[in-house]
Write a protein that holds these residues in place. Sequence first.
Motif, PDB file in Angstrom:
ATOM      1  N   ASN A 177       0.814  -1.219   0.000  1.00  0.00           N
ATOM      2  CA  ASN A 177       0.000   0.000   0.000  1.00  0.00           C
ATOM      3  C   ASN A 177       0.845   1.265   0.000  1.00  0.00           C
ATOM      4  O   ASN A 177       0.390   2.319  -0.450  1.00  0.00           O
ATOM      5  CB  ASN A 177      -0.928   0.008   1.218  1.00  0.00           C
ATOM      6  CG  ASN A 177      -2.088  -0.951   1.055  1.00  0.00           C
ATOM      7  OD1 ASN A 177      -2.591  -1.142  -0.042  1.00  0.00           O
ATOM      8  ND2 ASN A 177      -2.495  -1.578   2.146  1.00  0.00           N
ATOM      9  N   LEU A 202      -5.336   4.549  -3.717  1.00  0.00           N
ATOM     10  CA  LEU A 202      -5.795   4.017  -2.437  1.00  0.00           C
ATOM     11  C   LEU A 202      -7.291   4.215  -2.261  1.00  0.00           C
ATOM     12  O   LEU A 202      -7.992   3.327  -1.753  1.00  0.00           O
ATOM     13  CB  LEU A 202      -5.045   4.696  -1.296  1.00  0.00           C
ATOM     14  CG  LEU A 202      -3.586   4.296  -1.093  1.00  0.00           C
ATOM     15  CD1 LEU A 202      -2.940   5.188  -0.040  1.00  0.00           C
ATOM     16  CD2 LEU A 202      -3.468   2.833  -0.684  1.00  0.00           C
ATOM     17  N   SER A 255      -6.050  -0.576   2.513  1.00  0.00           N
ATOM     18  CA  SER A 255      -5.994   0.596   1.634  1.00  0.00           C
ATOM     19  C   SER A 255      -6.647   1.813   2.297  1.00  0.00           C
ATOM     20  O   SER A 255      -6.112   2.924   2.248  1.00  0.00           O
ATOM     21  CB  SER A 255      -6.682   0.291   0.305  1.00  0.00           C
ATOM     22  OG  SER A 255      -6.045  -0.779  -0.353  1.00  0.00           O
TER      23      SER A 255
END
Length: 398
Positions: free
Chosen positions: A249, A257, A273
Amino acid sequence: MTSLDRYMARLIALPLFSTLTIAAMLLVLDRIRRLFDFVATEGGPISVVWRMLANLLPEYLGLGIPIGLLLGILLAFRRLAANSELDVLRAVGVSYTRMLRVPFMYAIVLAALNIAIVGFVQPKARYYYEQLRFELRTGALGASIKVGEFTHFGDRMTLRIEQSHDKGRKLDGIFVYYNDKGTSYSVTAQSGQFLATDDPNTIIFRLTKGTLVHKAPNFTVPRVLTFTSHDLPIPLPRYENFRQRGGRNLEFTLPELAKLGHASRNEEQRDSSRSEFHFRLVEVAMMFLLPLLAVALGVPPKRSNSGFGVFLAIVMIVAYHKVNEYAASIGELGRIDPAVALWVPFCLFAGIILWMYYQIAYVPGGQPIGALERGFSKIAKLVTRYLPGRGRKKGATA
């Protein structure tokens, strides 16, 4: 901008940029030694160190900009208080809120810069940094030839040289061993050099004045050749490609994201995320509270010159950052909604800062850290009084 605004801008600029520069330099110096060790161990070119540092700078700036903003504003107000200029400004009716006009201008500009760094530049820079590390480990960047040591090019070729000249272009005292499916070449030569070819997967190693021993499964005895000049074609090893960006991430930009947080069917990926997305947002949103915190902690109580406010400000920012990291990890596990886990501590932190600012700006004689400041001063005096050197000096005078 009025003359007061220009004066405030100059007071803030010097400590702000000084702190940002010093923080970046300290972080770079801490990492550069480890990078040199890593690159030297992997046998890569030294120039790659500077490329790796360039990809680390966005991360360092993302950490240093909030600290620089806080200390810049805090030290500016501390200087105004120490020189009694703050009392003059307050006496002529200039409120703290009016004096915060320029600090909030700095906060808006730096917050926009920080959101661009942590939201878009830093994820891609982190990916390129990991790619450089991968290429160093696999040898895709090319290994440096170490004099007096055996250097391996892939699994099929081993090279050893005695001397290197002209930045590695001319090599002396050469031994080469090449093995491919049972067919091997053992070569010793007085000198040699690498030459490029039209085929990007093959290079020519031109050897001068040497002996070649050729072995093959269908040879009853090895063939021995003495040569004046011989070109040895060397197929370069094929290296696997690095993964696509987004393996973690940390390598996704803010829009990516946000998209994953809403569209991903994997619940674990969706939570992680969203956690990373809200973590970056609260870290930037916190910068708009820093001018208020700097005023509350930068103006010391009357007849006090201790630096406890500076110390407490840094501790509060670091502690809040660690709380955010912990909240992000909990949100990533799915135990608490990431938005709740990260924005509730932000609201609590904002409430504390607003209370502290209200005390100093609107309560007559208010000093949010007055009691802590006095306690810190007493502790400092006790420690100074019982220092070994100071005790000996008093005994000698008596």
